[in-house]
Scaffold this active site. Structure first.
Site, short mmCIF file in Angstrom:
data_model
loop_
_atom_site.label_atom_id
_atom_site.label_comp_id
_atom_site.label_asym_id
_atom_site.label_seq_id
_atom_site.Cartn_x
_atom_site.Cartn_y
_atom_site.Cartn_z
N THR A 36 0.83 -1.21 0.00
CA THR A 36 0.00 0.00 0.00
C THR A 36 0.86 1.26 0.00
O THR A 36 0.35 2.35 -0.21
CB THR A 36 -0.94 0.04 1.23
OG1 THR A 36 -0.14 -0.20 2.41
CG2 THR A 36 -2.03 -1.00 1.14
N TYR A 144 -6.93 -8.42 10.85
CA TYR A 144 -6.21 -7.22 11.29
C TYR A 144 -6.23 -7.13 12.82
O TYR A 144 -5.19 -7.05 13.46
CB TYR A 144 -6.88 -6.00 10.67
CG TYR A 144 -6.21 -4.68 10.98
CD1 TYR A 144 -4.98 -4.36 10.41
CD2 TYR A 144 -6.82 -3.73 11.81
CE1 TYR A 144 -4.37 -3.13 10.67
CE2 TYR A 144 -6.22 -2.51 12.07
CZ TYR A 144 -5.01 -2.20 11.50
OH TYR A 144 -4.40 -0.99 11.75
P1 NAD Z 1 -0.36 2.26 5.10
O1 NAD Z 1 -1.09 1.14 4.45
O2 NAD Z 1 -0.31 3.57 4.40
O3 NAD Z 1 1.14 1.84 5.43
C1 NAD Z 1 1.55 0.52 5.69
C2 NAD Z 1 2.89 0.29 5.00
O4 NAD Z 1 3.33 -1.04 5.28
C3 NAD Z 1 2.78 0.41 3.47
O5 NAD Z 1 3.87 1.17 2.98
C4 NAD Z 1 2.87 -1.04 2.99
O6 NAD Z 1 3.37 -1.15 1.68
C5 NAD Z 1 3.76 -1.65 4.05
N1 NAD Z 1 3.59 -3.10 4.19
C6 NAD Z 1 2.43 -3.81 4.27
N2 NAD Z 1 2.70 -5.12 4.40
C7 NAD Z 1 4.05 -5.24 4.42
C8 NAD Z 1 4.95 -6.36 4.51
N3 NAD Z 1 4.49 -7.62 4.62
N4 NAD Z 1 6.28 -6.10 4.50
C9 NAD Z 1 6.76 -4.86 4.37
N5 NAD Z 1 5.97 -3.76 4.25
C10 NAD Z 1 4.62 -3.96 4.29
O7 NAD Z 1 -0.99 2.42 6.56
P2 NAD Z 1 -0.69 3.52 7.68
O8 NAD Z 1 -1.94 4.24 7.94
O9 NAD Z 1 0.54 4.28 7.35
O10 NAD Z 1 -0.43 2.59 8.95
C11 NAD Z 1 0.89 2.36 9.44
C12 NAD Z 1 0.80 1.51 10.70
O11 NAD Z 1 0.05 2.20 11.69
C13 NAD Z 1 0.11 0.17 10.46
O12 NAD Z 1 0.78 -0.82 11.21
C14 NAD Z 1 -1.27 0.38 11.01
O13 NAD Z 1 -1.84 -0.80 11.48
C15 NAD Z 1 -1.01 1.38 12.14
N6 NAD Z 1 -2.23 2.18 12.40
C16 NAD Z 1 -2.59 3.20 11.57
C17 NAD Z 1 -3.76 3.89 11.84
C18 NAD Z 1 -4.23 5.03 10.98
O14 NAD Z 1 -5.30 5.59 11.24
N7 NAD Z 1 -3.50 5.46 9.98
C19 NAD Z 1 -4.55 3.55 12.94
C20 NAD Z 1 -4.14 2.50 13.75
C21 NAD Z 1 -2.96 1.83 13.48
#
Ligand code: NAD
Ligand code: UDP
Length: 312
Positions: A36, A144
């Site tokens: 993503t 998740y």
């Molecule tokens: P996002 O999807 O933009 O970023 C996730 C990143 O992880 C992406 O760059 C994706 O390519 C990478 N990724 C996914 N699977 C992978 C793998 N197997 N190996 C290596 N890279 C991988 O999401 P985000 O909003 O930036 O979220 C980042 C973190 O924060 C996540 O762990 C998410 O669960 C946590 N989080 C975010 C929110 C929010 O509101 N944005 C809320 C709660 C938790």
């Protein structure tokens, strides 16, 4: 200068974090499989000599000598994490095992990006860290929610059994520039729909609530958590306690964009939490008075400006 690994560093949160850590004079390794995430998010730093981009999947072990690790790799939007649920849970669980193993070997401090989703559809409101949650273990969101819950367990067990230095933050809905336009999360969906003049899609009756945190407030909370003393491990909620219904959000987006889009209502997805609001008293106490500073209207305007420039 610290050497810092950010897994998921090309994603929404990760790209902001990498930029911030570099600005403060650290050396940053950004690890991502680009599921993503996107190079576009990190284009301004890609040529910085202290920035290293590694295409790698965190379900596989990764070896490097680092001082700190921020474990962010995991798709975060419901449509993306439900696209390949087995991969999602593997990313959380095997990803946690791999970063914890790396921490154990290098003695690096490691922070886990956990989530308010571990509270499920909460029966306690607002949610405090000592609430165990109300999660469906076999539903659409389980890959998740349960993956993140298991990752928290692994973090605590590596800490208790192997003295790994850990921090756990539970992030509540966060928004801002660098969100993927087709990410499916409510803030990006509504802004993109409003800017394109498409219908604004509210799922259910729109009376469900969320509390929206602007990305800069989250980054400051994450960084403060990492720099607390080793005794404080969390989990700690990081979110904005101002709660809005999804209808409120739709109306705000329409006002701020001046869009003529119409609001339409469609089926509520299964297991969609009815309410969510963080209790941030712990964060406020342990993170030197940390609290979100950016109000929803201000953050939405910045995000709208980003999408206006980046939508083709
Ligand atoms: P996002 O999807 O933009 O970023 C996730 C990143 O992880 C992406 O760059 C994706 O390519 C990478 N990724 C996914 N699977 C992978 C793998 N197997 N190996 C290596 N890279 C991988 O999401 P985000 O909003 O930036 O979220 C980042 C973190 O924060 C996540 O762990 C998410 O669960 C946590 N989080 C975010 C929110 C929010 O509101 N944005 C809320 C709660 C938790
Ligand atoms: N939602 C909505 N329309 C959309 C996208 C989401 O009404 O186009 C709703 C969704 O059903 C949920 C809330 O907005 O009740 C927040 O959804 P999001 O996917 O942003 O995050 P999460 O459910 O993980 O908090």
């Amino acid at each position: 200068m610290k050497k810092i690994l950010v897994t998921g560093g090309a994603g929404f949160v990760g790209s902001h974090l990498c930029k911030n850590l570099l600005k403060e004079g650290n050396e940053v390794i950004c690890l991502d499989n680009f599921f993503t995430g996107s190079k576009k998010n990190i284009v301004e730093i890609i040529n910085n000599s202290f920035f290293e981009l590694v295409r790698h999947d965190i379900t596989q072990p990764y070896f490097a000598e680092v001082d700190e690790i921020y474990n962010l790799a995991c798709p975060a939007s419901p449509i993306h994490y439900q696209y390949n649920p087995i991969k999602t849970i593997k990313t959380s669980v095997m990803g946690a095992i791999n970063v914890l193993g790396l921490s154990k070997r290098t003695n690096a401090k490691v922070l886990q990006a956990s989530t308010s989703e571990i509270y499920g559809d909460p029966q306690q409101h607002p949610q405090k860290e000592n609430y165990w949650g109300n999660v469906n273990p076999i539903g659409l969101r389980s890959c998740y929610d349960e993956g993140k819950r298991c990752a928290e367990t692994l973090f605590m067990d590596y800490h208790n059994q192997n003295n790994v230095k850990i921090k756990i933050v539970r992030i509540f809905n966060t928004y801002g520039p660098n969100m993927h336009p087709n990410d499916g999360r409510v803030v990006s969906n509504f802004i993109v729909q409003a800017l394109k003049g498409d219908n604004i899609t509210i799922y259910g009756d729109g009376k469900q609530t969320r509390s929206f945190q602007y990305i800069d407030d989250l980054i400051s909370g994450i960084k403060k958590t990492m720099s607390t003393n080793d005794e404080f491990i969390g989990p700690v909620n990081l979110g904005n306690p101002c709660e809005f219904t999804i209808i409120d959000l739709a109306n705000k987006v329409l006002d701020l964009t001046g869009s003529k889009s119409k609001i339409i209502f469609s089926k509520m997805p299964d297991d969609d939490p009815k309410q969510r609001k963080p209790d941030i008293s712990l964060a406020n106490k342990v993170l030197n008075g940390w609290e979100p500073k950016i109000e929803l209207d201000v953050g939405l305007l910045k995000t709208i400006e980003y999408f206006e420039k980046n939508l083709v």
